[in-house]
Design an enzyme around this catalytic site. Structure first.
Site, short mmCIF file in Angstrom:
data_model
loop_
_atom_site.label_atom_id
_atom_site.label_comp_id
_atom_site.label_asym_id
_atom_site.label_seq_id
_atom_site.Cartn_x
_atom_site.Cartn_y
_atom_site.Cartn_z
N GLY A 49 -1.44 5.91 47.02
CA GLY A 49 -0.65 5.93 45.95
C GLY A 49 0.55 6.77 47.08
CB ILE A 54 -0.15 14.47 43.91
CG1 ILE A 54 0.49 15.44 42.54
CG2 ILE A 54 -1.39 15.41 44.39
CD1 ILE A 54 -0.93 14.95 41.94
CB SER A 178 -7.32 15.01 36.06
OG SER A 178 -6.77 15.17 34.54
CE1 TYR A 202 -4.85 9.74 34.17
CE2 TYR A 202 -5.31 11.42 32.53
CZ TYR A 202 -4.87 11.31 34.18
OH TYR A 202 -4.79 12.19 35.14
N1 LIG Z 1 1.02 14.57 37.57
C1 LIG Z 1 -0.28 15.61 37.09
O1 LIG Z 1 -0.19 16.46 35.99
C2 LIG Z 1 -1.53 14.74 37.43
C3 LIG Z 1 -2.37 15.70 36.82
C4 LIG Z 1 -3.92 15.30 36.18
C5 LIG Z 1 -4.50 14.19 37.89
N2 LIG Z 1 -3.25 13.54 38.60
C6 LIG Z 1 -3.63 13.17 39.77
O2 LIG Z 1 -3.27 12.92 40.59
C7 LIG Z 1 -2.90 11.59 41.55
C8 LIG Z 1 -1.61 11.01 41.03
O3 LIG Z 1 -0.62 11.01 40.34
P1 LIG Z 1 0.86 11.67 40.57
O4 LIG Z 1 0.61 12.71 39.58
O5 LIG Z 1 1.63 12.24 41.78
O6 LIG Z 1 1.40 10.42 39.95
P2 LIG Z 1 2.40 9.31 40.48
O7 LIG Z 1 3.55 9.98 40.99
O8 LIG Z 1 3.23 8.23 39.15
O9 LIG Z 1 2.11 8.53 41.45
C9 LIG Z 1 0.74 7.55 41.53
C10 LIG Z 1 0.67 7.04 42.64
O10 LIG Z 1 -0.16 5.97 42.72
C11 LIG Z 1 0.01 4.39 42.95
N3 LIG Z 1 -0.89 3.54 42.13
C12 LIG Z 1 -0.29 3.35 40.92
N4 LIG Z 1 -0.30 2.21 40.40
C13 LIG Z 1 -1.44 1.04 41.73
C14 LIG Z 1 -2.00 0.14 42.05
N5 LIG Z 1 -2.65 -0.86 41.19
N6 LIG Z 1 -2.44 0.27 43.73
C15 LIG Z 1 -2.39 1.21 44.58
N7 LIG Z 1 -1.38 2.34 44.30
C16 LIG Z 1 -0.75 2.17 42.83
C17 LIG Z 1 1.91 4.85 42.36
O11 LIG Z 1 2.44 3.64 43.11
P3 LIG Z 1 4.25 3.24 42.24
O12 LIG Z 1 5.32 4.12 43.22
O13 LIG Z 1 4.03 1.80 43.12
O14 LIG Z 1 3.58 3.21 41.42
C18 LIG Z 1 2.19 5.95 43.20
O15 LIG Z 1 2.50 6.22 44.17
C19 LIG Z 1 -3.77 10.62 40.47
O16 LIG Z 1 -4.37 10.11 40.50
C20 LIG Z 1 -3.19 11.27 38.83
O17 LIG Z 1 -4.50 10.23 37.63
C21 LIG Z 1 -2.24 14.27 38.34
#
Ligand SMILES: NC(=O)c1ccc[n+]([C@@H]2O[C@H](COP(=O)([O-])OP(=O)(O)OC[C@H]3O[C@@H](n4cnc5c(N)ncnc54)[C@H](OP(=O)(O)O)[C@@H]3O)[C@@H](O)[C@H]2O)c1
Length: 323
Positions: A49, A54, A178, A202
């Site tokens: 991702g 992130i 998380s 989740y």
């Molecule tokens: N943002 C927050 O507040 C927060 C808080 C706690 C934990 N987290 C965790 O941090 C991590 C990163 O999330 P983020 O906040 O940076 O969100 P994000 O910007 O939505 O990034 C998520 C990434 O995962 C990829 N992804 C989703 N489905 C996939 C699949 N089937 N196969 C391969 N890649 C896939 C997405 O690809 P696409 O762009 O192609 O969709 C994107 O690159 C996640 O594990 C999330 O649960 C985030």
């Protein structure tokens, strides 16, 4: 009537606004920054991702440190745009794309095979990709989309790459979980694959990641591979997009995303810290927030549960067949 209106306005400006500003100031001041100057020249890192949020910021940091970075993404054009941006920002051309769709075990296996065949080493694996689906959507493998992308595929991918990591020597598996894992109150192995609500699902996937990290650390004792789980904080990224379509969640997640969140660069700091900070090997299996260890979440204290979850997951993803 008019005086009531004036009262509400004054209360808003003299109490609510300062409280919100103080809260925002507190959030900014409490952000942990990875201060390590460690270079990653000659090292290889995979980030799932990595095209946005992130994951992208983590990739930029590793590229600045001179690593060979493999962007493990599902969409080629998004990954190619991320690669272009990373090279432009860091002058490091050693950035590669390998496609993987974490909602498919077949895709995860093909990805791992390709890495094992093409790479001589793997120093850092960042299991970052995640989703927060607002539906009961199932994958082709028959599991809930969120459970498979967030946890099952992380489990499978890590296990399939461990041989290469052990061969590399001192290497790290960093798992993005998380704080929401705290709320997996109804967690029960018999219901592992059951959808009992979108937010609940989740939370459970994120608890599974912490339990997986603990059990993995135990199994890696006496090897040179270590592992860490982490909460990145509330970070302004696309992960909220699905939830924002639901009117009820909108009231919680809109203010959280727009007023109380870290930037993706700030949100990537703990991932970077766990990947590069020297001398944290003794803390393998521990959970981190804001670049420091935090005590186990209440829901993650059951060591036996971690071992049972491991055995169950092994069967569900068909890992036993590969051994
Ligand atoms: N943002 C927050 O507040 C927060 C808080 C706690 C934990 N987290 C965790 O941090 C991590 C990163 O999330 P983020 O906040 O940076 O969100 P994000 O910007 O939505 O990034 C998520 C990434 O995962 C990829 N992804 C989703 N489905 C996939 C699949 N089937 N196969 C391969 N890649 C896939 C997405 O690809 P696409 O762009 O192609 O969709 C994107 O690159 C996640 O594990 C999330 O649960 C985030």
């Amino acid at each position: 009537m008019q005086s009531a209106y004036i009262d509400v306005t004054l209360t808003f400006f003299f109490i609510t606004v300062p409280v919100l500003l103080l809260f925002k100031l507190y959030l900014k001041c409490s952000i942990g920054w990875c201060k390590s100057q460690r270079t990653l020249v000659g090292r290889t890192a995979i980030i799932t991702g990595a095209n946005t949020g992130i994951g992208l910021e983590t990739a930029i940091d590793f590229a600045k440190r001179g690593a060979k970075v493999i962007l493990a993404c599902r969409n080629f054009s998004k990954a190619a745009e991320a690669r272009r941006l990373i090279i432009e920002k860091t002058d490091n051309p050693n950035i590669h794309i390998k496609l993987v769709d974490l909602s498919s075990f077949e895709s995860v296996r093909a990805f791992a095979r390709s890495v094992n065949e093409s790479e001589e080493r793997l120093d850092i694996l960042v299991n970052n990709a995640g989703v927060a689906p607002q539906s009961e959507e199932k994958t082709r493998d028959g599991y809930h989309l969120g459970m498979q992308v967030n946890y099952f595929s992380m489990f499978l991918l890590t296990n399939l790459l461990l041989g290469l990591m052990e061969k590399t020597g001192s290497s790290r598996v960093v798992n993005v979980s998380s704080l929401m894992a705290n709320f997996a109150l109804k967690f029960n192995l018999n219901d592992l694959c059951k959808h009992l609500g979108d937010v609940d699902m989740y939370c459970r996937t994120k608890l599974c990641i912490i339990l997986f990290t603990k059990e993995l650390a135990k199994r890696l004792t006496n090897t040179s591979v270590t592992t860490y789980s982490l909460h990145p904080g509330a970070v302004k990224t696309d992960i909220y997009n699905d939830a924002l379509k639901n009117v009820i969640y909108w009231f919680v997640f809109y203010p959280m995303k727009n007023w109380c969140s870290k930037t993706p660069e700030e949100g990537a700091q703990t991932t970077i810290y766990c990947s590069v900070e020297k001398n944290i090997e003794q803390f393998s299996g521990q959970h981190f927030e804001d670049c420091h260890i935090v005590g186990d979440y209440y829901s993650a204290r059951n060591v036996e549960l971690a071992a049972k979850l491991w055995s169950m997951t092994e069967k569900l993803v068909g890992l036993n067949n590969e051994k």
